[in-house]
Design a protein around this motif. Structure first.
Motif, PDB file in Angstrom:
ATOM      1  N   MET A  28       0.832  -1.203   0.000  1.00 41.04           N
ATOM      2  CA  MET A  28       0.000   0.000   0.000  1.00 41.04           C
ATOM      3  C   MET A  28       0.871   1.259   0.000  1.00 41.04           C
ATOM      4  O   MET A  28       0.589   2.225  -0.712  1.00 41.04           O
ATOM      5  CB  MET A  28      -0.929  -0.002   1.212  1.00 41.04           C
ATOM      6  N   VAL A  29       1.916   1.250   0.816  1.00 40.81           N
ATOM      7  CA  VAL A  29       2.829   2.405   0.872  1.00 40.81           C
ATOM      8  C   VAL A  29       3.487   2.614  -0.479  1.00 40.81           C
ATOM      9  O   VAL A  29       3.586   3.745  -0.987  1.00 40.81           O
ATOM     10  CB  VAL A  29       3.899   2.213   1.968  1.00 40.81           C
ATOM     11  N   GLU A  30       3.945   1.525  -1.104  1.00 42.80           N
ATOM     12  CA  GLU A  30       4.611   1.622  -2.397  1.00 42.80           C
ATOM     13  C   GLU A  30       3.643   2.094  -3.485  1.00 42.80           C
ATOM     14  O   GLU A  30       4.033   2.818  -4.408  1.00 42.80           O
ATOM     15  CB  GLU A  30       5.215   0.273  -2.775  1.00 42.80           C
ATOM     16  N   LYS A  31       2.377   1.677  -3.354  1.00 40.20           N
ATOM     17  CA  LYS A  31       1.372   2.095  -4.325  1.00 40.20           C
ATOM     18  C   LYS A  31       1.098   3.593  -4.212  1.00 40.20           C
ATOM     19  O   LYS A  31       0.936   4.292  -5.225  1.00 40.20           O
ATOM     20  CB  LYS A  31       0.086   1.302  -4.113  1.00 40.20           C
ATOM     21  N   MET A  32       1.077   4.091  -2.970  1.00 41.87           N
ATOM     22  CA  MET A  32       0.773   5.503  -2.752  1.00 41.87           C
ATOM     23  C   MET A  32       1.955   6.414  -3.102  1.00 41.87           C
ATOM     24  O   MET A  32       1.775   7.494  -3.668  1.00 41.87           O
ATOM     25  CB  MET A  32       0.370   5.734  -1.291  1.00 41.87           C
ATOM     26  N   TYR A  33       3.177   5.989  -2.744  1.00 44.51           N
ATOM     27  CA  TYR A  33       4.338   6.872  -2.886  1.00 44.51           C
ATOM     28  C   TYR A  33       5.322   6.429  -3.976  1.00 44.51           C
ATOM     29  O   TYR A  33       6.340   7.079  -4.193  1.00 44.51           O
ATOM     30  CB  TYR A  33       5.088   6.970  -1.558  1.00 44.51           C
ATOM     31  N   GLY A  34       5.007   5.320  -4.636  1.00 44.46           N
ATOM     32  CA  GLY A  34       5.895   4.814  -5.670  1.00 44.46           C
ATOM     33  C   GLY A  34       6.758   3.677  -5.158  1.00 44.46           C
ATOM     34  O   GLY A  34       7.132   3.648  -3.980  1.00 44.46           O
ATOM     35  N   VAL A  76      10.011   4.202  -3.036  1.00 41.99           N
ATOM     36  CA  VAL A  76       9.958   4.948  -1.780  1.00 41.99           C
ATOM     37  C   VAL A  76      10.994   4.483  -0.758  1.00 41.99           C
ATOM     38  O   VAL A  76      11.519   5.282   0.019  1.00 41.99           O
ATOM     39  CB  VAL A  76       8.527   4.879  -1.175  1.00 41.99           C
ATOM     40  N   PHE A  77      11.317   3.176  -0.761  1.00 45.78           N
ATOM     41  CA  PHE A  77      12.276   2.648   0.221  1.00 45.78           C
ATOM     42  C   PHE A  77      13.661   2.399  -0.385  1.00 45.78           C
ATOM     43  O   PHE A  77      14.560   1.900   0.306  1.00 45.78           O
ATOM     44  CB  PHE A  77      11.758   1.337   0.820  1.00 45.78           C
ATOM     45  N   PHE A  78      13.829   2.712  -1.689  1.00 42.61           N
ATOM     46  CA  PHE A  78      15.065   2.332  -2.380  1.00 42.61           C
ATOM     47  C   PHE A  78      16.324   2.911  -1.726  1.00 42.61           C
ATOM     48  O   PHE A  78      17.303   2.206  -1.475  1.00 42.61           O
ATOM     49  CB  PHE A  78      15.006   2.771  -3.848  1.00 42.61           C
ATOM     50  N   GLU A  79      16.311   4.231  -1.458  1.00 50.96           N
ATOM     51  CA  GLU A  79      17.523   4.891  -0.939  1.00 50.96           C
ATOM     52  C   GLU A  79      17.970   4.289   0.381  1.00 50.96           C
ATOM     53  O   GLU A  79      19.154   3.959   0.571  1.00 50.96           O
ATOM     54  CB  GLU A  79      17.277   6.392  -0.786  1.00 50.96           C
TER      55      GLU A  79
END
Length: 440
Positions: free
Chosen positions: A54-60, A63-66
């Motif tokens: 859900m987080v990845e869907k909302m923010y892309g 979002v956690f890559f860096e």
């Protein structure tokens, strides 16, 4: 983790291109998500319960890559070093090449120990200082004891250098008394240099009861309100005292030491002074031997290696200060230094330390010097006794490989020192020594 390429570069560097797989990257993303999810808020979900998807869907999806790259690359880098058999001698330079859901790729420029050799290391010509202790040296060693046992006795004569003048004084600038310039019954040792230049010199020659105006010009580096100012000190000498030294006999020795006779006391002072001078002479000789050795070092020392050693020196300095209850940042502020200033100061010592290690390592390799397990065990025992800890504790906090290299360097240095030669004496020096020996 996969090493895509392993290429040698200039300045003893190796460039690794390291690939982190999709599975490894996903595990890192999941680890980051689990650390951060307690702070993630999304309408319709309780705080900390928002699914990763859900987080990845909302923010892309990125979002956690860096944070995931920061999480994953240290282990990947260490694994790559182990697989490639590389031992770094400095911090790596890292560059992220590509990041996607399928993993990421990064470059690591790793500095390794450079090839080093020493043109000559046996028979180096180095002067070895000779340690001598004269009767005058022993007398100088006795001075603090004599001073403590001396008495100040009032005398009716003009004050001279070395006397203590008990004075009243007050300073005036442009006829007005200035703050901090007044004292009464102040005991001033003439010649001690404790007062402003020119003051003590003008008190010399005065007698008890005498008054005098002293013309004084303060130094330019004095406090702002008095720097370079011409002032007048009104001075009255109340008393002149001379220092009367004790008789240098057995009673004196008993009073100031553990010995019963003056000869025993002087002998002890001489032996201790000689030991100190010998220790300094040994240190100076070793430094001179290393200087001669470094002149024969053939090696292009990587700048990164020196920078790394300088940083370690600064860290060690900060740690020592912290152990003594001092804050390193407070010390820098007090001294008006920045961290870059401290690193720059450390870099000179770091450069010498690195080149010395490379030279001694080259000697050890050339001579086939090895360190046995018995020597390692003996060193561990020595360190345990020195720091009053168990041998197991020493092994826990020391790296056996580093200890082995250190002992090998010490053996190499002893070999270089033992083979060093004294410079040939000039004819004039030899004649002077012969004359001195005949005189004695």
């Amino acid at each position: 983790m996969n090493i895509k390429s392993n290429e040698k570069k200039e300045n003893s560097a190796i460039e690794l291109v390291i690939e982190v797989s999709a599975a490894e990257f996903d595990a890192a993303i999941n680890k980051v998500y689990n650390k951060q999810k307690k702070n993630i808020m999304v309408p319709g979900f309780r705080k900390g319960k928002v699914p990763r998807k859900m987080v990845e869907k909302m923010y892309g999806e990125q979002v956690f890559f860096e944070d995931a790259v920061e999480e994953a690359y240290p282990a990947a880098y260490d694994a790559a070093l182990k697989e490639a058999g590389i031992v770094p001698v400095a911090y790596p330079k890292l560059e992220i090449v590509e990041v996607s859901k399928d993993g990421f790729t990064f470059k690591a420029l790793v500095t390794v120990q450079p090839e080093a050799s020493v043109k000559e290391y046996k028979g180096l010509v180095v002067a070895k200082p000779e340690v001598k202790v004269t009767a005058a040296d022993v007398k100088a060693e006795m001075k603090p004891y004599i001073d403590r046992a001396s008495r100040l006795v009032s005398v009716d004569r003009k004050a001279k250098k070395g006397d203590v003048a008990v004075i009243d004084f007050e300073g005036f600038k442009d006829g007005v008394a200035f703050e901090g310039g007044k004292g009464e019954n102040y005991s001033l040792e003439l010649g001690s240099g404790t007062f402003v230049p020119g003051f003590e010199e003008q008190v010399i020659g005065m007698k008890a009861g005498e008054e005098k105006d002293l013309d004084i010009t303060f130094p330019e580096n004095y406090t702002a309100d008095l720097a370079g100012a011409a002032v007048v000190f009104k001075v009255k000498v109340n008393e002149v005292k001379e220092r009367q030294e004790p008789a240098l006999d057995d009673e004196f020795a008993k009073d100031v030491s553990e010995f019963d006779t003056l000869d025993e006391f002087k002998k002890d002072l001489k032996e201790k002074l000689k030991a100190r001078r010998q220790q300094q002479a040994d240190h100076d000789y070793e430094t001179a031997v290393i200087d001669a050795l470094l002149e024969n070092l053939v090696c292009d020392v990587p700048e990164a290696m020196v920078d790394y050693r300088a940083d370690k020196m600064v860290e060690e300095q900060a740690m020592r200060m912290q152990q003594n209850g001092l804050n390193f940042q407070d010390y820098l502020k007090y001294m008006g230094l920045s961290m870059d200033d401290v690193r720059a100061q450390a870099k000179t010592a770091a450069d010498r330390a690195v080149r010395t290690a490379l030279a001694l390592d080259a000697v050890a390799k050339a001579e086939g010097i090895e360190v046995t397990q018995e020597e390692l065990d003996a060193e561990v025992k020595r360190l345990a006794e020195q720091f009053n800890v168990t041998e197991e504790q020493v092994r826990e906090v020391t790296n056996e490989s580093d200890m082995k290299q250190d002992l090998g360097s010490k053996k190499a240095l002893e070999l270089v020192k033992s083979s060093a030669k004294k410079p040939a004496k000039k004819k004039e020096e030899a004649q002077a020594e012969t004359t001195e020996a005949q005189g004695e």
